[in-house]
Design an enzyme around this catalytic site. Structure first.
Site, PDB file in Angstrom:
ATOM      1  N   TYR A 106       4.411  35.480  49.034  1.00 36.53           N
ATOM      2  CA  TYR A 106       4.962  35.529  50.392  1.00 36.53           C
ATOM      3  C   TYR A 106       6.470  35.339  50.262  1.00 36.53           C
ATOM      4  CZ  TYR A 106       4.863  34.614  55.469  1.00 36.53           C
ATOM      5  OH  TYR A 106       5.068  34.674  56.820  1.00 36.53           O
ATOM      6  N   ARG A 129      11.304  47.024  59.925  1.00 35.65           N
ATOM      7  CA  ARG A 129      12.204  45.853  59.826  1.00 35.65           C
ATOM      8  C   ARG A 129      11.470  44.822  58.987  1.00 35.65           C
ATOM      9  NH1 ARG A 129      11.156  41.094  60.078  1.00 35.65           N
ATOM     10  NH2 ARG A 129      10.730  40.620  62.242  1.00 35.65           N
ATOM     11  N   LYS A 145       0.598  38.567  53.928  1.00 33.85           N
ATOM     12  CA  LYS A 145       0.155  37.819  55.120  1.00 33.85           C
ATOM     13  C   LYS A 145      -1.365  37.613  55.065  1.00 33.85           C
ATOM     14  CE  LYS A 145       4.053  37.845  57.785  1.00 33.85           C
ATOM     15  NZ  LYS A 145       4.650  36.783  58.569  1.00 33.85           N
ATOM     16  N   GLU A 165       3.110  43.586  62.691  1.00 32.61           N
ATOM     17  CA  GLU A 165       4.049  42.857  61.832  1.00 32.61           C
ATOM     18  C   GLU A 165       5.275  43.687  61.496  1.00 32.61           C
ATOM     19  OE1 GLU A 165       3.361  39.601  60.693  1.00 32.61           O
ATOM     20  OE2 GLU A 165       5.482  39.733  60.163  1.00 32.61           O
ATOM     21  N   ASP A 166       6.426  43.096  61.637  1.00 28.11           N
ATOM     22  CA  ASP A 166       7.681  43.699  61.170  1.00 28.11           C
ATOM     23  C   ASP A 166       7.919  45.107  61.710  1.00 28.11           C
ATOM     24  OD1 ASP A 166       8.003  41.281  59.957  1.00 28.11           O
ATOM     25  OD2 ASP A 166       8.165  42.039  57.917  1.00 28.11           O
ATOM     26  N   ASP A 179       3.201  39.187  65.492  1.00 33.07           N
ATOM     27  CA  ASP A 179       3.473  37.975  64.729  1.00 33.07           C
ATOM     28  C   ASP A 179       4.922  37.513  64.881  1.00 33.07           C
ATOM     29  OD1 ASP A 179       2.734  36.008  62.797  1.00 33.07           O
ATOM     30  OD2 ASP A 179       3.773  37.165  61.257  1.00 33.07           O
ATOM     31  N   ASP A 180       5.857  38.448  64.793  1.00 33.10           N
ATOM     32  CA  ASP A 180       7.278  38.078  64.800  1.00 33.10           C
ATOM     33  C   ASP A 180       7.706  37.536  66.150  1.00 33.10           C
ATOM     34  OD1 ASP A 180       7.953  39.110  62.081  1.00 33.10           O
ATOM     35  OD2 ASP A 180       7.099  40.895  62.999  1.00 33.10           O
ATOM     36  N   ASN A 192      14.535  35.410  56.961  1.00 34.69           N
ATOM     37  CA  ASN A 192      13.929  35.591  55.636  1.00 34.69           C
ATOM     38  C   ASN A 192      14.445  36.871  54.997  1.00 34.69           C
ATOM     39  OD1 ASN A 192      12.069  33.354  55.962  1.00 34.69           O
ATOM     40  ND2 ASN A 192      11.044  34.628  57.477  1.00 34.69           N
ATOM     41  N   ASN A 219       7.926  28.672  59.363  1.00 32.78           N
ATOM     42  CA  ASN A 219       7.573  30.079  59.214  1.00 32.78           C
ATOM     43  C   ASN A 219       6.315  30.358  60.017  1.00 32.78           C
ATOM     44  OD1 ASN A 219       6.289  32.505  57.811  1.00 32.78           O
ATOM     45  ND2 ASN A 219       8.272  32.384  56.803  1.00 32.78           N
TER      46      ASN A 219
HETATM   47  N1  LIG Z   1      10.849  32.141  60.108  1.00 27.55           N
HETATM   48  C1  LIG Z   1      10.009  33.014  60.605  1.00 27.55           C
HETATM   49  O1  LIG Z   1       8.800  32.748  60.724  1.00 27.55           O
HETATM   50  C2  LIG Z   1      10.473  34.340  61.060  1.00 27.55           C
HETATM   51  C3  LIG Z   1      11.729  34.786  60.796  1.00 27.55           C
HETATM   52  N2  LIG Z   1      12.115  36.021  61.210  1.00 27.55           N
HETATM   53  C4  LIG Z   1      13.432  36.480  60.803  1.00 27.55           C
HETATM   54  O2  LIG Z   1      14.231  36.762  61.926  1.00 27.55           O
HETATM   55  C5  LIG Z   1      15.156  37.764  61.588  1.00 27.55           C
HETATM   56  C6  LIG Z   1      15.291  38.719  62.743  1.00 27.55           C
HETATM   57  O3  LIG Z   1      14.073  39.355  63.026  1.00 27.55           O
HETATM   58  P1  LIG Z   1      13.969  40.342  64.302  1.00 27.55           P
HETATM   59  O4  LIG Z   1      14.372  39.650  65.529  1.00 27.55           O
HETATM   60  O5  LIG Z   1      12.652  40.967  64.294  1.00 27.55           O
HETATM   61  O6  LIG Z   1      15.080  41.418  63.902  1.00 27.55           O
HETATM   62  P2  LIG Z   1      15.930  42.340  64.842  1.00 27.55           P
HETATM   63  O7  LIG Z   1      16.583  43.329  63.986  1.00 27.55           O
HETATM   64  O8  LIG Z   1      15.093  42.778  65.977  1.00 27.55           O
HETATM   65  O9  LIG Z   1      17.050  41.370  65.461  1.00 27.55           O
HETATM   66  C7  LIG Z   1      18.138  40.882  64.781  1.00 27.55           C
HETATM   67  C8  LIG Z   1      19.116  40.328  65.789  1.00 27.55           C
HETATM   68  O10 LIG Z   1      20.146  39.657  65.087  1.00 27.55           O
HETATM   69  C9  LIG Z   1      21.394  40.094  65.580  1.00 27.55           C
HETATM   70  N3  LIG Z   1      22.401  40.005  64.530  1.00 27.55           N
HETATM   71  C10 LIG Z   1      22.557  40.807  63.453  1.00 27.55           C
HETATM   72  N4  LIG Z   1      23.644  40.433  62.752  1.00 27.55           N
HETATM   73  C11 LIG Z   1      24.168  39.378  63.390  1.00 27.55           C
HETATM   74  C12 LIG Z   1      25.301  38.565  63.172  1.00 27.55           C
HETATM   75  N5  LIG Z   1      26.114  38.779  62.143  1.00 27.55           N
HETATM   76  N6  LIG Z   1      25.553  37.562  64.042  1.00 27.55           N
HETATM   77  C13 LIG Z   1      24.737  37.332  65.083  1.00 27.55           C
HETATM   78  N7  LIG Z   1      23.651  38.074  65.346  1.00 27.55           N
HETATM   79  C14 LIG Z   1      23.366  39.079  64.515  1.00 27.55           C
HETATM   80  C15 LIG Z   1      21.168  41.533  66.038  1.00 27.55           C
HETATM   81  O11 LIG Z   1      22.149  41.933  66.969  1.00 27.55           O
HETATM   82  C16 LIG Z   1      19.790  41.394  66.643  1.00 27.55           C
HETATM   83  O12 LIG Z   1      19.890  40.920  67.962  1.00 27.55           O
HETATM   84  C17 LIG Z   1      14.676  38.383  60.274  1.00 27.55           C
HETATM   85  O13 LIG Z   1      15.528  37.987  59.236  1.00 27.55           O
HETATM   86  C18 LIG Z   1      13.331  37.788  60.061  1.00 27.55           C
HETATM   87  O14 LIG Z   1      13.059  37.545  58.699  1.00 27.55           O
HETATM   88  C19 LIG Z   1      11.308  36.841  61.952  1.00 27.55           C
HETATM   89  C20 LIG Z   1      10.041  36.446  62.245  1.00 27.55           C
HETATM   90  C21 LIG Z   1       9.507  35.190  61.775  1.00 27.55           C
HETATM   91  C1  LIG Z   2       8.106  35.565  58.438  1.00 22.76           C
HETATM   92  C2  LIG Z   2       8.187  36.845  59.076  1.00 22.76           C
HETATM   93  O1  LIG Z   2       7.240  37.314  59.671  1.00 22.76           O
HETATM   94  C3  LIG Z   2       9.433  37.584  59.038  1.00 22.76           C
HETATM   95  O2  LIG Z   2      10.423  37.086  58.514  1.00 22.76           O
HETATM   96  O3  LIG Z   2       9.436  38.699  59.542  1.00 22.76           O
HETATM   97 MG   LIG Z   3       7.465  39.337  60.125  1.00 21.67          MG
END
Ligand SMILES: NC(=O)C1=CN([C@@H]2O[C@H](COP(=O)(O)OP(=O)(O)OC[C@H]3O[C@@H](n4cnc5c(N)ncnc54)[C@H](O)[C@@H]3O)[C@@H](O)[C@H]2O)C=CC1
Ligand SMILES: CC(=O)C(=O)O
Ligand SMILES: [Mg+2]
Length: 612
Positions: free
Chosen positions: A139, A192, A210, A281-282, A304-305, A461, A505
């Site tokens: 993971y 993504r 997952k 997912e993603d 999930d996200d 991540n 996470n």
């Molecule tokens: N810890 C966890 O369980 C999870 C973490 N994530 C992480 O969240 C992140 C985003 O996922 P999504 O929202 O689906 O992606 P997304 O692409 O839909 O959104 C990204 C957002 O970040 C903004 N962004 C990009 N560069 C930036 C910067 N330099 N400064 C400020 N904002 C900025 C974009 O404008 C956009 O609004 C990924 O890295 C993913 O790994 C997502 C789901 C679960």
């Molecule tokens: C953890 C997860 O689902 C993500 O980073 O997209």
């Molecule tokens: Mg995800």
């Protein structure tokens, strides 16, 4: 209703007896209830029609060197494996020794995949016994690199691919999957992948990873999971130009073509596996919400996200309140900055807003929105009539209906994070941007000037996309931060003292949810299930752990977390009249959940006649 149930510290569920709880379930649920499968009986033996090498080469049947002499006789494999029968403990010794010899995380990933392809029982035993360490391989973070390199490290197929070549064929194709019962499907279009962008069909490693956690953490059976890639193309030029890339070599389908493609797949899956839980997912933001809204009331599915991440982030914030000597009811007094306005950022903030509204301490949803400041790649979502800071990130596309709710009318548009921090004095900062290092030293130091215990959650991540490191967070806050990250960091030594880190996470949420849906045979996934997941997780740390900055159990305790989450979500499924399984009488719900969890151990293998 929720107000009463969400904020109690001990769930009555843990004391409830199923016999009494079934009585108050809705009429609809009772009339449609199916018999509860006795999984204990099912897992006492395994049967097969296979023979000889086919047994040895089937990872769901194979025990490697552990087949007994009588099994070797029965299954026609006498002489096809080394003569000495070695039980699982010896096999584990050998596997661990070989694993330790892998030099890089990616080598370990390839090693684990090879084991999964040979012998799934042994793979899951190893994973469960070493979850803290090996989740970092199968993971995040290593799975991210494995996706980027998927077309180079590819060995053997796992899961199903539906591509643009398959339009009109999907209803037939789903029957190629060899198992009649599928409980959980994780599906991605690879658009993504973590914070790594569009990786097309290479995204397959995410559903596989997952689902490994569904089995290892949530006790779902390995025969009833299905990883899926919807290969609608990719816009990743590097992959399109790579002759070894395994996905379709065209750009992504868009618009109606895209949605009709996904729709055909959903119908095909529903046709063969009407009870399966589908985890989206993603998917890139522009499709994630559309798909969720299209299917959430028609199909047993969730994103999930958006939703699991929302549950765990809310759990983290609620637990941090306790760690700061406050109660859950103080949530509405928080000042929260969220960096990232995509599906995860908006999903997480919606969950926090829902909770504030349920608590009833804000007068309106609008008032709750005023507690959260949201930034995207251009800076603060503020008021362009008051002026706009210029950023080097080009023009901002029009805000969508969800992002607009966070617009701050009294602040200049596009302010930098540091400016916003100075103006707002936040108590919590969340990172869901996928942008490494955006929690700058200036911003975090300014935050630490304003509050005693700054809550710093860089949740992106894999590790190298994290908004800051654990070391930076503690350094810049004089060791006062309460820290959680999406991918694991090691505890930090700060001025001779250990500072604890948390991994926040969505993996804390989805295995338990899947276990609950599978056990109760619930027909839908609801927002209440995620809210209750959050509260359940937020209540898991002991007082002593909270004092040390530990907010909830770590990855090594995923099975325990999943059991708690599943018990509560199962209750919600019955309360909401969505469950169809008639649970066995006379045992507590928690015991029922525990008994329904698959445990990797070798059971006698019996050969049956395929024509019987
Ligand atoms: N810890 C966890 O369980 C999870 C973490 N994530 C992480 O969240 C992140 C985003 O996922 P999504 O929202 O689906 O992606 P997304 O692409 O839909 O959104 C990204 C957002 O970040 C903004 N962004 C990009 N560069 C930036 C910067 N330099 N400064 C400020 N904002 C900025 C974009 O404008 C956009 O609004 C990924 O890295 C993913 O790994 C997502 C789901 C679960
Ligand atoms: C953890 C997860 O689902 C993500 O980073 O997209
Ligand atoms: Mg995800």
């Amino acid at each position: 209703m929720l107000r009463n149930s969400v904020f109690r510290t001990v769930h009555s569920a843990t004391k409830l007896h199923v016999t009494s709880s079934v009585r108050h379930y809705s009429r609809r649920a009772l009339t449609t209830m199916a018999a509860f499968p006795d999984l204990r009986m099912e897992t006492m033996v395994q049967t097969t029609t296979k023979h000889g090498m086919d047994v040895i080469h089937d990872p769901l049947l194979s025990k490697g060197t552990a087949f007994s002499l009588s099994e070797r006789e029965r299954l026609g494999i006498r002489g096809l494996v080394p003569p000495r029968t070695q039980e699982m403990d010896k096999q584990l010794q050998r596997i661990i020794r070989n694993l330790r010899e892998c030099r890089t995380p990616l080598e370990k990933f390839v090693f684990m995949t090879a084991l999964q392809d040979r012998n799934e029982t042994l793979y899951y035993r190893l994973l469960i016994d070493n979850l803290e360490e090996l989740s970092q391989i199968i993971y995040t973070p290593t799975v991210g690199e494995a996706c980027q390199r998927f077309h180079s490290i590819y060995r053997r197929s796992r899961g199903m691919y539906f591509s643009s070549l398959d339009r009109g064929q999907m209803a037939a194709m789903v029957h190629n999957w060899p198992h009649d019962q599928v409980d959980v499907i994780v599906v991605t279009d690879g658009s993504r992948v973590l914070g790594l962008g569009d990786l097309g069909a290479n995204g397959m490693q995410i559903p596989i990873g997952k689902l490994s956690l569904y089995v290892a953490g949530g006790g779902i059976r390995p025969t009833s999971i299905l990883p899926v890639v919807l290969d609608v193309g990719t816009n990743n030029e590097e992959l399109l130009n790579d002759p070894l890339y395994l996905g379709m070599g065209h750009r992504r389908l868009e618009g109606d073509e895209y949605y009709s493609f996904v729709d055909e797949w959903v119908h095909a899956i529903q046709n063969r596996y009407p009870n399966a839980l589908i985890q989206f997912e993603d998917f890139q933001s522009k499709h994630a919400y559309n798909l969720l809204n299209k299917y959430k009331d028609k199909v047993c599915c969730f994103n999930d996200d958006i939703q699991s991440t929302s549950a765990v982030a809310l759990a983290g914030v609620l637990a941090s309140l306790k760690a700061r000597g406050q109660t859950f009811e103080n949530l509405s007094d928080e000042r929260i900055i969220c960096v990232g306005a995509g599906s995860a950022g908006v999903g997480v903030c919606e969950g926090i807003i829902d909770c504030m509204v349920e608590q009833g301490k804000v007068k309106s949803r609008e008032e709750a929105y005023s507690r959260i400041w949201m930034l995207d790649q251009h800076g603060l979502i503020g008021n362009s009539n008051l002026g706009s800071e210029q950023t080097s990130n080009g023009e901002r596309a029009e805000l969508d209906e969800r992002q607009v709710c966070y617009e701050k009318k009294d602040m200049k548009d596009r302010m930098s994070l540091e400016e916003v921090v100075k103006a707002v004095k936040p108590t919590v900062i969340l990172g869901l941007s996928g942008a490494p290092g955006v929690f700058t030293e200036g911003a975090i130091r300014a935050m630490a000037d304003g509050v005693e215990k700054p809550v710093v959650f860089p949740l992106s991540n894999p590790t190298r996309q994290s908004e800051c490191t654990a070391e930076q967070a503690f350094e810049w806050t004089d060791g006062r931060a309460i820290f959680a990250s999406g991918s694991p960091f090691k505890d930090v030594e700060y001025k001779g003292q250990i500072r604890k880190v948390n991994q926040l996470n969505n993996s804390n949420s989805f295995p338990g949810l899947g276990l609950a849906i599978t056990t109760s045979r619930a027909t839908r996934v609801t927002s209440k299930m995620f809210m209750e997941t959050a509260v359940t997780i937020a209540n898991m740390a002991t007082e002593d752990q909270l004092k040390q900055g530990i907010l909830f159990p770590g990855m090594g305790e995923l099975r325990r977390v999943s059991k708690e989450v599943a018990t509560r979500v199962c209750e919600v499924a019955y309360e909401q009249g969505l469950a169809r399984a008639q649970l066995p009488q006379g045992s507590s719900l928690k015991d029922v959940i525990e008994d329904s969890m698959w445990n990797p151990e070798y059971v006698p293998t019996i050969r049956i006649d395929g024509h019987m």
